[in-house]
Motif scaffolding. Structure first.
Motif, PDB file in Angstrom:
ATOM      1  N   GLN A  74      26.332  25.147  38.043  1.00 33.56           N
ATOM      2  CA  GLN A  74      27.284  25.104  37.754  1.00 33.56           C
ATOM      3  C   GLN A  74      27.167  26.294  38.860  1.00 33.56           C
ATOM      4  N   GLU A  75      27.058  26.391  39.557  1.00 33.15           N
ATOM      5  CA  GLU A  75      26.984  26.665  41.290  1.00 33.15           C
ATOM      6  C   GLU A  75      27.296  26.115  41.730  1.00 33.15           C
ATOM      7  N   SER A  76      27.004  25.019  42.162  1.00 35.09           N
ATOM      8  CA  SER A  76      27.993  24.418  43.062  1.00 35.09           C
ATOM      9  C   SER A  76      29.119  23.754  42.750  1.00 35.09           C
ATOM     10  N   LEU A  77      29.369  23.938  41.634  1.00 35.19           N
ATOM     11  CA  LEU A  77      31.050  23.166  41.294  1.00 35.19           C
ATOM     12  C   LEU A  77      31.708  24.443  41.316  1.00 35.19           C
ATOM     13  N   LEU A  78      30.934  26.091  41.396  1.00 37.06           N
ATOM     14  CA  LEU A  78      32.149  26.888  41.416  1.00 37.06           C
ATOM     15  C   LEU A  78      32.182  27.600  42.935  1.00 37.06           C
ATOM     16  N   LYS A  79      31.438  26.550  43.505  1.00 36.52           N
ATOM     17  CA  LYS A  79      31.731  26.414  45.309  1.00 36.52           C
ATOM     18  C   LYS A  79      32.642  25.825  45.376  1.00 36.52           C
ATOM     19  N   ARG A  80      32.972  24.468  44.599  1.00 30.32           N
ATOM     20  CA  ARG A  80      34.060  23.141  45.232  1.00 30.32           C
ATOM     21  C   ARG A  80      35.250  23.346  44.380  1.00 30.32           C
ATOM     22  N   LEU A  81      34.982  24.944  43.717  1.00 30.45           N
ATOM     23  CA  LEU A  81      36.658  25.552  43.295  1.00 30.45           C
ATOM     24  C   LEU A  81      37.072  26.984  43.901  1.00 30.45           C
ATOM     25  N   ASN A  82      36.281  27.779  44.572  1.00 28.50           N
ATOM     26  CA  ASN A  82      36.360  28.211  45.052  1.00 28.50           C
ATOM     27  C   ASN A  82      36.893  28.362  46.367  1.00 28.50           C
ATOM     28  N   GLU A  83      37.178  26.971  46.922  1.00 29.39           N
ATOM     29  CA  GLU A  83      37.738  26.798  47.938  1.00 29.39           C
ATOM     30  C   GLU A  83      39.152  26.227  47.680  1.00 29.39           C
ATOM     31  N   TYR A  84      39.885  26.235  45.941  1.00 32.31           N
ATOM     32  CA  TYR A  84      41.475  27.511  46.201  1.00 32.31           C
ATOM     33  C   TYR A  84      41.284  28.154  45.111  1.00 32.31           C
ATOM     34  N   ILE A  85      40.330  28.942  44.298  1.00 29.26           N
ATOM     35  CA  ILE A  85      40.372  30.194  43.401  1.00 29.26           C
ATOM     36  C   ILE A  85      39.074  31.157  43.819  1.00 29.26           C
TER      37      ILE A  85
ATOM     38  N   THR B 188      35.796  33.155  42.214  1.00 29.03           N
ATOM     39  CA  THR B 188      35.186  32.722  41.010  1.00 29.03           C
ATOM     40  C   THR B 188      36.012  34.449  40.352  1.00 29.03           C
ATOM     41  N   GLU B 189      36.042  35.668  40.756  1.00 30.17           N
ATOM     42  CA  GLU B 189      36.899  36.766  40.189  1.00 30.17           C
ATOM     43  C   GLU B 189      38.533  36.591  39.716  1.00 30.17           C
ATOM     44  N   ASP B 190      39.393  35.951  40.312  1.00 30.32           N
ATOM     45  CA  ASP B 190      40.384  35.114  39.914  1.00 30.32           C
ATOM     46  C   ASP B 190      40.377  33.996  38.370  1.00 30.32           C
ATOM     47  N   TYR B 191      38.732  33.367  39.049  1.00 38.17           N
ATOM     48  CA  TYR B 191      38.499  31.952  37.677  1.00 38.17           C
ATOM     49  C   TYR B 191      38.167  33.323  36.688  1.00 38.17           C
ATOM     50  N   SER B 192      37.152  34.333  36.556  1.00 41.36           N
ATOM     51  CA  SER B 192      36.626  34.753  35.810  1.00 41.36           C
ATOM     52  C   SER B 192      37.495  35.372  34.788  1.00 41.36           C
ATOM     53  N   PHE B 193      39.259  36.164  35.536  1.00 46.28           N
ATOM     54  CA  PHE B 193      39.898  36.710  34.735  1.00 46.28           C
ATOM     55  C   PHE B 193      40.979  35.174  34.400  1.00 46.28           C
ATOM     56  N   LEU B 194      40.849  34.203  35.050  1.00 48.70           N
ATOM     57  CA  LEU B 194      41.439  33.000  33.863  1.00 48.70           C
ATOM     58  C   LEU B 194      40.987  32.550  32.905  1.00 48.70           C
ATOM     59  N   VAL B 195      39.649  32.295  33.227  1.00 52.16           N
ATOM     60  CA  VAL B 195      38.828  31.387  31.601  1.00 52.16           C
ATOM     61  C   VAL B 195      39.766  33.188  30.323  1.00 52.16           C
ATOM     62  N   GLU B 196      39.036  34.369  30.408  1.00 52.35           N
ATOM     63  CA  GLU B 196      39.318  35.795  30.102  1.00 52.35           C
ATOM     64  C   GLU B 196      40.944  35.459  29.174  1.00 52.35           C
ATOM     65  N   GLN B 197      41.308  35.337  30.259  1.00 49.70           N
ATOM     66  CA  GLN B 197      42.841  35.188  29.157  1.00 49.70           C
ATOM     67  C   GLN B 197      43.107  33.665  28.967  1.00 49.70           C
ATOM     68  N   VAL B 198      42.596  32.464  28.480  1.00 46.49           N
ATOM     69  CA  VAL B 198      42.688  31.305  28.097  1.00 46.49           C
ATOM     70  C   VAL B 198      41.755  31.597  26.906  1.00 46.49           C
ATOM     71  N   ARG B 199      40.470  32.541  26.996  1.00 43.58           N
ATOM     72  CA  ARG B 199      39.929  32.030  25.449  1.00 43.58           C
ATOM     73  C   ARG B 199      40.515  33.583  24.631  1.00 43.58           C
ATOM     74  N   THR B 200      41.434  33.818  25.302  1.00 41.61           N
ATOM     75  CA  THR B 200      42.313  35.111  24.525  1.00 41.61           C
ATOM     76  C   THR B 200      43.412  34.618  23.429  1.00 41.61           C
ATOM     77  N   VAL B 201      43.708  33.222  24.420  1.00 41.42           N
ATOM     78  CA  VAL B 201      44.956  32.808  23.294  1.00 41.42           C
ATOM     79  C   VAL B 201      44.699  31.110  22.482  1.00 41.42           C
ATOM     80  N   LEU B 202      43.825  30.941  23.056  1.00 45.29           N
ATOM     81  CA  LEU B 202      42.570  30.046  22.024  1.00 45.29           C
ATOM     82  C   LEU B 202      41.850  30.300  20.595  1.00 45.29           C
TER      83      LEU B 202
END
Length: 410
Positions: free
Chosen positions: A268-279, A281-295
């Motif tokens: 998961q650390e290596s995948l998150l590092k790849r995602l961090n090229e665009y977002i 970690t803090e923004d991704y965590s916030f996004l996850v929490e908002q999506v979780r709320t909708v779900l």
């Protein structure tokens, strides 16, 4: 409670027709047969995987010994039914624990398979089918979720919410009001199927024919602007069916024109590092929490099981990067979830790779042998360091392969 897993790809079409006796197209049947042992890798030790191939135990025996203790145990359907009915006739209780049925995706047809086992005497808890699950599987639910998400999580630029129409006239009206390109989607489909890419703001004969067929089968189609996608990723969740949604992990995958190609393997650390090229970690965590709320609001008490939310990074007209936070909800296990579980159990922490589902019209067995010889699997500390491997048995009549390519990270 031990789980009994069933791999049933294409369950969306089973849901569309909502009949336990629905017969899938040959290609879906072939994929189900060729890849039926995929759950042995993601279901986990102490579980069972329902299969029809009598050679399943031979495949397990051929695997490296270091893997076997972490695998789900295959349960051959025909032999199990025979044994269950024999014991039932003799008044003997089956020599099995009470099981919980787990489908790749819940559908009337998959539930009927478990009901047959229950009828034969197996003690098994089976998910109930409801019309709510049908509605939650439609692509319209993704549009609804995106709308709710943008209300609590306004982002700029905001992706357009898909619109659905019951006729070609509605699509033509949309084309007049929005600029190309577009992507048109049927309410039910999976792995990039049911998509039509349109680069003009008018329908030609081919597009009209596709729309007519889609509307006849599914009664409506959705349309939205096609974005300049640069990166696909998904957020995996688990719903306990009682209102709680928990984050399960990140998956990164590749598509071409919406067609699924494969998922990345790695920590998961290596995948998150790849995602961090665009977002970040803090923004991704916030996004996850908002999506979780909708779900939680949409599916929290209506569905129990894993699910994935497809997202994307796309390039805007001014060449900046933006995020589409809710492209699609997959109310089922996903290849991304399988890749994540496989990575945790079987991939060396210093390695990465890809898990792909590939199709060969001819010579799948020959190609499998070639790749195995060209890139033999290398194991270190009980985990795969590098190499090629097939996750399911391959024979001369195989067409679909679930394969991994692992390489060391540098």
């Amino acid at each position: 409670m031990p789980e009994l897993h069933l791999f049933n790809p294409g369950h969306e079409m089973e849901i569309l027709y909502s009949k336990s006796h629905y017969t899938p197209p040959y290609t879906v049947q072939k994929m189900s047969a060729d890849l039926e042992m995929l759950p042995i890798w993601y279901a986990g030790a102490g579980t069972f995987t329902l299969v029809r191939n009598n050679r399943a135990t031979q495949f397990i025996a051929s695997l490296p010994k270091t893997f076997r203790n972490n695998l789900s145990s295959p349960m051959i359907l025909s032999l199990m039914m025979k044994e269950l009915y024999k014991r039932k006739k003799d008044g003997i209780k089956p020599n099995l624990p009470h099981l919980e049925a787990v489908c790749w995706g819940i559908s009337p047809r998959s539930i009927s398979v478990f009901h047959d086992l229950q009828q034969a005497g197996m003690e098994i808890d089976i998910p109930a089918w409801s019309e709510e699950l049908l509605e939650l599987t439609r692509r319209q639910i993704s549009a609804e979720a995106l709308k709710k998400l943008l209300e609590i999580f306004p982002i700029a630029p905001a992706p357009k919410i898909p619109q659905f129409f019951p006729d070609i006239e509605g699509i033509e009206g949309y084309l007049k009001e929005h600029n190309p390109p577009y992507v048109i989607k049927t309410p039910f489909s999976s792995s990039g199927r049911g998509l039509y890419w349109l680069n003009e703001n008018a329908l030609d004969a081919r597009a009209t024919s596709w729309l007519s067929g889609a509307l006849k089968k599914q009664l409506s189609v959705g349309i939205e602007p096609a974005l300049n996608k640069v990166f696909d990723f998904a957020t995996e969740f688990y719903s306990d069916g009682a209102g709680e949604i928990s984050y399960a992990g990140l998956s990164i995958f590749e598509t071409q024109q919406g067609q699924f190609i494969g998922c990345m393997l790695g920590s998961q650390e290596s995948l998150l590092k790849r995602l961090n090229e665009y977002i970040s970690t803090e923004d991704y965590s916030f996004l996850v929490e908002q999506v979780r709320t909708v779900l939680k609001e949409i599916v929290g008490t209506k569905y129990k099981g894993y699910m994935g939310v497809d997202m994307m990074i796309y390039q805007t007209e001014d060449k900046n990067y933006a995020v589409h936070p809710f492209v699609e909800l997959n109310l089922r296990y996903t290849i991304g979830m399988a890749a994540m579980r496989f990575s945790q159990q079987f991939v060396h922490p210093a390695s990465q790779g890809m898990l792909r589902i590939v199709y060969y019209v001819y010579d799948a067995y020959k190609e499998h042998q070639r790749m195995a010889e060209a890139s033999p699997i290398m194991i270190s500390s009980g985990k795969i360091r590098s190499g090629y491997y097939s996750l399911c048995p391959v024979s001369k009549d195989t067409h679909y392969l679930a394969i991994i390519d692992v390489f060391e990270s540098y």
